[in-house]
Design a protein around this motif. Structure first.
Motif, PDB file in Angstrom:
ATOM      1  N   GLN A   1       0.822  -1.221   0.000  1.00 46.74           N
ATOM      2  CA  GLN A   1       0.000   0.000   0.000  1.00 46.74           C
ATOM      3  C   GLN A   1       0.853   1.268   0.000  1.00 46.74           C
ATOM      4  N   ASN A   2       2.173   1.086   0.013  1.00 48.37           N
ATOM      5  CA  ASN A   2       3.116   2.211  -0.005  1.00 48.37           C
ATOM      6  C   ASN A   2       2.888   3.178   1.162  1.00 48.37           C
ATOM      7  N   LEU A   3       2.627   2.614   2.327  1.00 45.95           N
ATOM      8  CA  LEU A   3       2.394   3.437   3.515  1.00 45.95           C
ATOM      9  C   LEU A   3       3.714   3.947   4.092  1.00 45.95           C
ATOM     10  N   ASP A   4       3.678   5.157   4.642  1.00 45.89           N
ATOM     11  CA  ASP A   4       4.823   5.699   5.378  1.00 45.89           C
ATOM     12  C   ASP A   4       4.752   5.154   6.793  1.00 45.89           C
ATOM     13  N   ILE A   5       5.165   3.903   6.932  1.00 40.28           N
ATOM     14  CA  ILE A   5       4.924   3.155   8.172  1.00 40.28           C
ATOM     15  C   ILE A   5       5.557   3.815   9.385  1.00 40.28           C
ATOM     16  N   ILE A   6       6.784   4.288   9.248  1.00 37.75           N
ATOM     17  CA  ILE A   6       7.476   4.872  10.393  1.00 37.75           C
ATOM     18  C   ILE A   6       6.716   6.085  10.935  1.00 37.75           C
ATOM     19  N   ASP A   7       6.337   6.991  10.048  1.00 36.39           N
ATOM     20  CA  ASP A   7       5.604   8.186  10.485  1.00 36.39           C
ATOM     21  C   ASP A   7       4.233   7.818  11.041  1.00 36.39           C
ATOM     22  N   LEU A   8       3.596   6.837  10.450  1.00 43.67           N
ATOM     23  CA  LEU A   8       2.273   6.440  10.920  1.00 43.67           C
ATOM     24  C   LEU A   8       2.339   5.783  12.292  1.00 43.67           C
ATOM     25  N   LEU A   9       3.389   5.014  12.545  1.00 41.35           N
ATOM     26  CA  LEU A   9       3.543   4.416  13.873  1.00 41.35           C
ATOM     27  C   LEU A   9       3.733   5.498  14.940  1.00 41.35           C
ATOM     28  N   LYS A  10       4.471   6.541  14.583  1.00 38.22           N
ATOM     29  CA  LYS A  10       4.617   7.662  15.518  1.00 38.22           C
ATOM     30  C   LYS A  10       3.259   8.302  15.806  1.00 38.22           C
ATOM     31  N   GLU A  11       2.454   8.458  14.761  1.00 38.86           N
ATOM     32  CA  GLU A  11       1.135   9.056  14.928  1.00 38.86           C
ATOM     33  C   GLU A  11       0.244   8.184  15.814  1.00 38.86           C
ATOM     34  N   VAL A  12       0.316   6.872  15.594  1.00 41.47           N
ATOM     35  CA  VAL A  12      -0.474   5.947  16.404  1.00 41.47           C
ATOM     36  C   VAL A  12      -0.089   6.035  17.877  1.00 41.47           C
ATOM     37  N   ASP A  13       1.204   5.985  18.135  1.00 39.48           N
ATOM     38  CA  ASP A  13       1.649   6.019  19.532  1.00 39.48           C
ATOM     39  C   ASP A  13       1.268   7.334  20.215  1.00 39.48           C
ATOM     40  N   LYS A  14       1.424   8.440  19.516  1.00 42.33           N
ATOM     41  CA  LYS A  14       1.062   9.736  20.106  1.00 42.33           C
ATOM     42  C   LYS A  14      -0.431   9.810  20.390  1.00 42.33           C
ATOM     43  N   TYR A  15      -1.224   9.288  19.475  1.00 35.69           N
ATOM     44  CA  TYR A  15      -2.679   9.323  19.650  1.00 35.69           C
ATOM     45  C   TYR A  15      -3.089   8.574  20.916  1.00 35.69           C
ATOM     46  N   PHE A  16      -2.571   7.350  21.077  1.00 36.57           N
ATOM     47  CA  PHE A  16      -2.955   6.562  22.246  1.00 36.57           C
ATOM     48  C   PHE A  16      -2.330   7.111  23.533  1.00 36.57           C
ATOM     49  N   ALA A  17      -1.125   7.669  23.416  1.00 41.07           N
ATOM     50  CA  ALA A  17      -0.494   8.274  24.594  1.00 41.07           C
ATOM     51  C   ALA A  17      -1.295   9.478  25.076  1.00 41.07           C
ATOM     52  N   ASP A  18      -1.781  10.265  24.131  1.00 39.77           N
ATOM     53  CA  ASP A  18      -2.589  11.433  24.499  1.00 39.77           C
ATOM     54  C   ASP A  18      -3.897  11.003  25.166  1.00 39.77           C
ATOM     55  N   LEU A  19      -4.502   9.921  24.669  1.00 39.60           N
ATOM     56  CA  LEU A  19      -5.739   9.434  25.268  1.00 39.60           C
ATOM     57  C   LEU A  19      -5.517   8.916  26.682  1.00 39.60           C
ATOM     58  N   ALA A  20      -4.331   8.332  26.894  1.00 40.19           N
ATOM     59  CA  ALA A  20      -4.048   7.720  28.196  1.00 40.19           C
ATOM     60  C   ALA A  20      -3.596   8.730  29.245  1.00 40.19           C
ATOM     61  N   SER A  21      -3.207   9.916  28.777  1.00 37.48           N
ATOM     62  CA  SER A  21      -2.663  10.910  29.722  1.00 37.48           C
ATOM     63  C   SER A  21      -3.771  11.671  30.453  1.00 37.48           C
TER      64      SER A  21
END
Length: 378
Positions: A358-378
């Motif tokens: 799918q030609n995803l920018d996996i590294i940047d997307l993983l950062k986005e995922v982690d930040k999203y869940f970290a923000d929800l958990a904070s």
């Protein structure tokens, strides 16, 4: 089982094909296939009319072809067409072509592959195919009787698809196609062009890696129910494809016997023109409510990650959280994952990104995922 023509080929295939990319597994390791159950499922499918089994070199981290080979023993090989794929990204020189094909024939325990695909073509791999004369090699293998039909599977832009399709008199091609992806990659325009040329079309990702099997968002659910309250999400997705005249076999990667039995029943009801014009129009509207922010199909080509990150699972939880308004629940599940499997464990080595169809920018997307869940958990 209903059967469909495969382009200009003198072949009739079952409406439903068995995709061996999501076989049942033991635990969370996709290479640890539950062989007894997988073989039981493949044989049950064939006993109930399926006559197309599709596998590939990288599926289940290299183990799928072995299990398919075992499933096709005891006379089952004679009852089905067999498809597998040449891993173009692994090919560096002409000698590699015979090496991989011969190894695949050995793993599958067969003398011939009916449908052989040049796997996951994009612009870069298409150039490699031309540089190494791989099509000429493939045609030679057909003459030698090791391959019956030569084709390609595809993951790139529509323009690249046209170039590849016009670059050879292919027997068949395989494209990602579902009611969310009508304008993505080859898309509907590519499907119709291949059909008009007489090139058989195999459909992959009809359920988009399971995304279209789940309960849809409220707005989409109301649209579906306005037309038919009884159809399941999977039935809508499959009949949307089968109602069109252009597709040949539709591959589904089934992970348990219940999924297989349900898909067999749906396939038995399939026919061109089953869905009405009104239903097609409704599904176009529903699609706008269904597209997740990350177009991951959970194919697992990116695995294994050397650090243990479960990339597809991270993306799936993120999509569930954003599209289905399940942020808190998905955050909880994210932090219940093994720490090594979470997006936060990515070290940005980049090994995964060239493998993603799918030609995803996996590294940047993983950062986005982690930040999203970290923000929800904070």
């Amino acid at each position: 089982m209903q059967y469909r023509k495969m382009g200009k080929l003198d072949v009739e295939v079952s409406a439903l094909g068995f995709g061996a990319m999501r076989l049942p597994i033991n635990g969370d390791d996709s290479s640890n296939i539950d062989e007894e159950e997988a073989i039981k499922m493949i044989r049950y499918a064939i006993d109930n009319g399926v006559n197309y089994v599709d596998t590939a070199w990288p599926y289940h981290q290299g183990e799928s072809e072995n299990v398919v080979g075992k499933a096709l023993k005891d006379g089952y090989r004679d009852k089905t067409y067999l498809a597998t794929k040449l891993p173009i990204w692994e090919v560096e020189e002409e000698a590699d072509l015979d090496k991989y094909l011969d190894k695949q024939l050995e793993k599958l325990q067969v003398e011939k592959v009916d449908f052989y695909l040049l796997h996951a073509l994009n612009a870069e791999r298409w150039q490699k195919i031309k540089d190494l004369d791989i099509i000429e090699w493939g045609e030679k293998k057909k003459e030698e009787g090791k391959i019956e039909y030569l084709g390609f599977s595809f993951h790139d832009s529509h323009d690249v698809f046209n170039e590849i399709l016009d670059g050879h008199d292919w027997d068949f091609c395989q494209i990602q196609y579902n009611y969310l992806d009508t304008e993505y990659q080859a898309g509907m325009a590519g499907l119709k062009k291949a059909y008009d040329k007489g090139t058989a079309v195999v459909i992959m990702e009809p359920i988009r890696g399971g995304w279209l099997a789940q309960e849809p968002p409220k707005a989409a659910r109301e649209l579906f129910e306005s037309e038919n309250e009884e159809r399941t999400p999977v039935e809508w997705a499959l009949h949307w494809i089968w109602s069109q005249k252009e597709p040949g076999v539709v591959l589904s990667g089934m992970s348990n016997m219940q999924q297989l039995k349900e898909n067999l029943e749906t396939a038995s009801e399939s026919e061109v023109g089953l869905l009405t014009e009104s239903e097609f129009e409704m599904m176009e509207k529903a699609a706008e409510e269904m597209r997740g922010p990350i177009t991951c199909t959970r194919c697992e080509y990116c695995l294994p990650c050397p650090e243990g990150v479960n990339i597809p699972e991270n993306f799936f939880k993120f999509n569930q959280a954003k599209l289905l308004d399940k942020g808190e629940k998905m955050a909880e599940e994210y932090y219940e994952m093994d720490e090594t499997a979470r997006a936060s464990n990515c070290v940005e080595c980049g090994q995964c990104e060239p493998q993603c169809p799918q030609n995803l920018d996996i590294i940047d997307l993983l950062k986005e995922v982690d930040k999203y869940f970290a923000d929800l958990a904070s």
